[in-house]
Design an enzyme around this catalytic site. Structure first.
Site, PDB file in Angstrom:
ATOM      1  N   TYR A  22      -1.228  -0.675  10.538  1.00 38.00           N
ATOM      2  CA  TYR A  22      -1.484  -1.028   9.137  1.00 38.00           C
ATOM      3  C   TYR A  22      -0.337  -0.555   8.253  1.00 38.00           C
ATOM      4  O   TYR A  22       0.183  -1.309   7.423  1.00 38.00           O
ATOM      5  CB  TYR A  22      -2.797  -0.403   8.675  1.00 38.00           C
ATOM      6  CG  TYR A  22      -3.084  -0.611   7.206  1.00 38.00           C
ATOM      7  CD1 TYR A  22      -3.528  -1.844   6.740  1.00 38.00           C
ATOM      8  CD2 TYR A  22      -2.909   0.422   6.289  1.00 38.00           C
ATOM      9  CE1 TYR A  22      -3.785  -2.050   5.393  1.00 38.00           C
ATOM     10  CE2 TYR A  22      -3.162   0.231   4.942  1.00 38.00           C
ATOM     11  CZ  TYR A  22      -3.604  -1.005   4.501  1.00 38.00           C
ATOM     12  OH  TYR A  22      -3.851  -1.203   3.157  1.00 38.00           O
TER      13      TYR A  22
ATOM     14  N   SER B 114       0.858  -1.187   0.000  1.00 36.92           N
ATOM     15  CA  SER B 114       0.000   0.000   0.000  1.00 36.92           C
ATOM     16  C   SER B 114       0.888   1.228   0.000  1.00 36.92           C
ATOM     17  O   SER B 114       2.022   1.191   0.492  1.00 36.92           O
ATOM     18  CB  SER B 114      -0.895   0.007   1.249  1.00 36.92           C
ATOM     19  OG  SER B 114      -1.490   1.275   1.444  1.00 36.92           O
TER      20      SER B 114
END
Length: 320
Positions: free
Chosen positions: A209, A196
């Protein structure tokens, strides 16, 4: 004797500054030219020809029933590969497998697995993949926060940490462990690890995350260095926002593409970029955020943005 003009009096070091300016201008010019040429090579000439059944009859996709994972499964099936779909819900797996089989006329296989419970699944996955000629592995399964939050205020923190690490990190390592030996035995294969843009620099209030996605990026680039000489390509894919359920974005835009648009673009970069943002607008955003914006500024902007998102989420939750 005529008095010397001040303009004619030499200033110590002025020639050095002039030469430094020339060197800097040339360096920036060469860098800009290289970026343009490299961009043309990837975004204009890239065809993704490396990815297809010639490297192996089967592709394995985790998190395959929605969003980016489903789009990878469909695009690889479109290229003629048989698909192993791995996800948590047997019902969704059956539905997606049926759609792919009917639309693309390829074989499909499903393995229901909850990556949040690692001790229960990898032996079963290994059995399900045995004897398959796997050419592509897409490590896509992932989980994020319900909303931006301070670390100690994350709901059910202990279990959330275990779940996020098991799904976002352990799954990538374990699936690679299962699939890589077969690729090495044949001397060809592609592993696509979906990281990501949040892994490109720390993102406050999504700290865990962000850190798990940084792991995926580093793991991928290290593996690429280890195994590229043996015929295996490992790519780290770092998307910004894509219109998926995980991102809670319903309508695609030019900078938030549909999963299908994103995956078609990202596959064209395989073999050309070890680390890719996968989509030209995302590549531009990635270049700006890592080359032009200091990391400290990116962190500050992330904190400000996520504090606003957190406040709005908590306000809506209070009104319910």
């Amino acid at each position: 004797m005529a008095t010397e003009s001040l303009a004619e009096v030499p200033v110590p070091g002025c020639n050095c500054f002039w030469y430094l300016g020339v060197v800097a201008a040339v360096w920036w010019g060469l860098r800009a030219a290289w970026c343009l040429l490299d961009g043309a090579r990837v975004w204009v000439l890239g065809s993704g020809a490396q990815v297809g059944p010639r490297i192996g009859k089967w592709a394995v996709v985790t998190g395959a029933t929605d969003g980016i994972g489903k789009a990878y499964a469909e695009e690889l099936a479109k290229r003629g590969m048989n698909i192993v779909l791995i996800s948590r819900s047997p019902e969704k797996l059956e539905e997606v497998a049926k759609q792919i089989k009917e639309k693309f006329k390829v074989e499909t296989k499903i393995i229901a697995a909850d990556f949040g419970k690692p001790t229960e699944i990898y032996g079963r996955i290994e059995s399900g993949l045995r004897d398959l000629e796997i050419g592509v592995l897409v490590n896509n399964v992932g989980v994020s926060y319900e909303h931006p939050e301070y670390f100690l205020e994350i709901p059910d923190l202990e279990n959330t940490l275990d779940k996020m690490i098991n799904i976002n990190i352990t799954s990538v390592c374990q699936m690679t462990r299962l699939v890589l030996p077969g690729m090495l035995g044949r001397g060809r294969g592609v592993i696509l690890n979906i990281s990501s843009a949040s892994g490109m620099y720390p993102v406050p209030l999504l700290t865990v995350y962000s850190a798990t996605k940084a792991f995926v990026d580093f793991f991928s680039r290290g593996l690429q260095a280890e195994y590229r000489s043996k015929g295996v390509t490992v790519q780290s894919v770092l998307p910004f926002y894509v219109a998926t359920k995980l991102a809670k974005i319903r309508k695609p835009t030019w900078d938030k593409p549909s999963p299908e648009t994103y995956v078609q673009s990202a596959l064209n970069t395989v073999g050309l970029q070890t680390q890719t943002n996968g989509y030209l607008p995302h590549a531009i955003m990635g270049w700006i955020s890592t080359s032009l914006v200091p990391v400290s500024t990116a962190i500050s902007l992330g904190m400000k943005m996520n504090k606003g998102l957190r406040a709005r989420f908590l306000k809506r939750a209070k009104q319910k």
